[in-house]
Design a protein around this motif. Structure first.
Motif, PDB file in Angstrom:
ATOM      1  N   CYS A  30       0.824  -1.126  -0.001  1.00 21.40           N
ATOM      2  CA  CYS A  30      -0.081   0.066  -0.056  1.00 21.40           C
ATOM      3  C   CYS A  30       1.037   1.462   0.180  1.00 21.40           C
ATOM      4  N   GLY A  32      -0.314   4.166   0.565  1.00 18.23           N
ATOM      5  CA  GLY A  32      -1.048   5.096   1.622  1.00 18.23           C
ATOM      6  C   GLY A  32      -0.307   4.922   2.935  1.00 18.23           C
ATOM      7  N   CYS A  33      -0.131   3.670   3.268  1.00 20.54           N
ATOM      8  CA  CYS A  33       0.219   3.149   4.744  1.00 20.54           C
ATOM      9  C   CYS A  33       1.186   2.322   4.864  1.00 20.54           C
ATOM     10  N   CYS A  44      -7.014  -0.826   0.420  1.00 22.11           N
ATOM     11  CA  CYS A  44      -6.249  -1.384   1.659  1.00 22.11           C
ATOM     12  C   CYS A  44      -7.450  -1.193   2.629  1.00 22.11           C
ATOM     13  N   GLU A  46      -6.689  -1.100   5.873  1.00 17.05           N
ATOM     14  CA  GLU A  46      -6.232  -0.290   6.810  1.00 17.05           C
ATOM     15  C   GLU A  46      -6.185   1.060   6.664  1.00 17.05           C
ATOM     16  N   CYS A  47      -6.099   1.656   5.460  1.00 16.84           N
ATOM     17  CA  CYS A  47      -6.132   3.360   5.136  1.00 16.84           C
ATOM     18  C   CYS A  47      -7.201   3.526   4.240  1.00 16.84           C
TER      19      CYS A  47
HETATM   20 ZN   LIG Z   1      -2.921   1.362   3.464  1.00 14.65          ZN
END
Ligand SMILES: [Zn+2]
Length: 139
Positions: A30, A32-33, A44, A46-47
């Motif tokens: 990812c 993003g994170c 994702c 998570e984010c």
């Molecule tokens: Zn992420």
């Protein structure tokens, strides 16, 4: 004897199979994170990002859990007994990939055993498998 069915890459999984054909185990990473994701996901968890790189992992890991298949009921999956396993990867806690463990007797496979990646070529597809490393069992 029926042919073993081959995976059918989708838009989501095509980068994985392209890398495998080049002899690399590449997983979603990812942007993003920084979380590694497997199996591939459109976003994702998570984010929420939908931007990913497909980065190559080391191909080393340890057996998280496994089953010995003594009798397969799926056409083409012969050669019993064989071992299917979840492999923990060192790149991230809880990151696991799925594959056969080969190159040793099924009853020699242990949870925590150190394994390394190898690819089995079948036509245009390369299937990730694992085998015991030289160092064998981990601490
Ligand atoms: Zn992420």
């Amino acid at each position: 004897m029926a042919a073993k069915p081959l995976p059918q890459p989708t838009e989501l999984t095509a980068p994985y199979w392209r890398a495998a054909a080049e002899g690399r185990l590449a997983l979603q990473h990812c942007r993003g994170c920084g979380r590694w994701i497997h199996f591939p996901e459109p976003r994702c968890a998570e984010c929420g990002s939908d931007e990913f790189d497909w980065d190559t992992v080391s191909g080393r890991g340890t057996v998280a859990t496994f089953s010995v298949v003594h009798r397969s009921f799926v056409a083409g999956f012969d050669g019993e007994p064989y071992v299917i396993a979840w492999i923990d990867l060192p790149e991230q806690p809880g990151l696991r990939v799925f594959g056969n463990v080969t190159g040793c007797a099924p009853d020699a496979v242990r949870i925590g055993m150190a394994v390394e990646l190898w690819f089995e070529r079948r036509g245009d597809i390369a299937m990730p498998n694992f085998r015991m490393t030289e160092r064998g069992e981990q601490e």
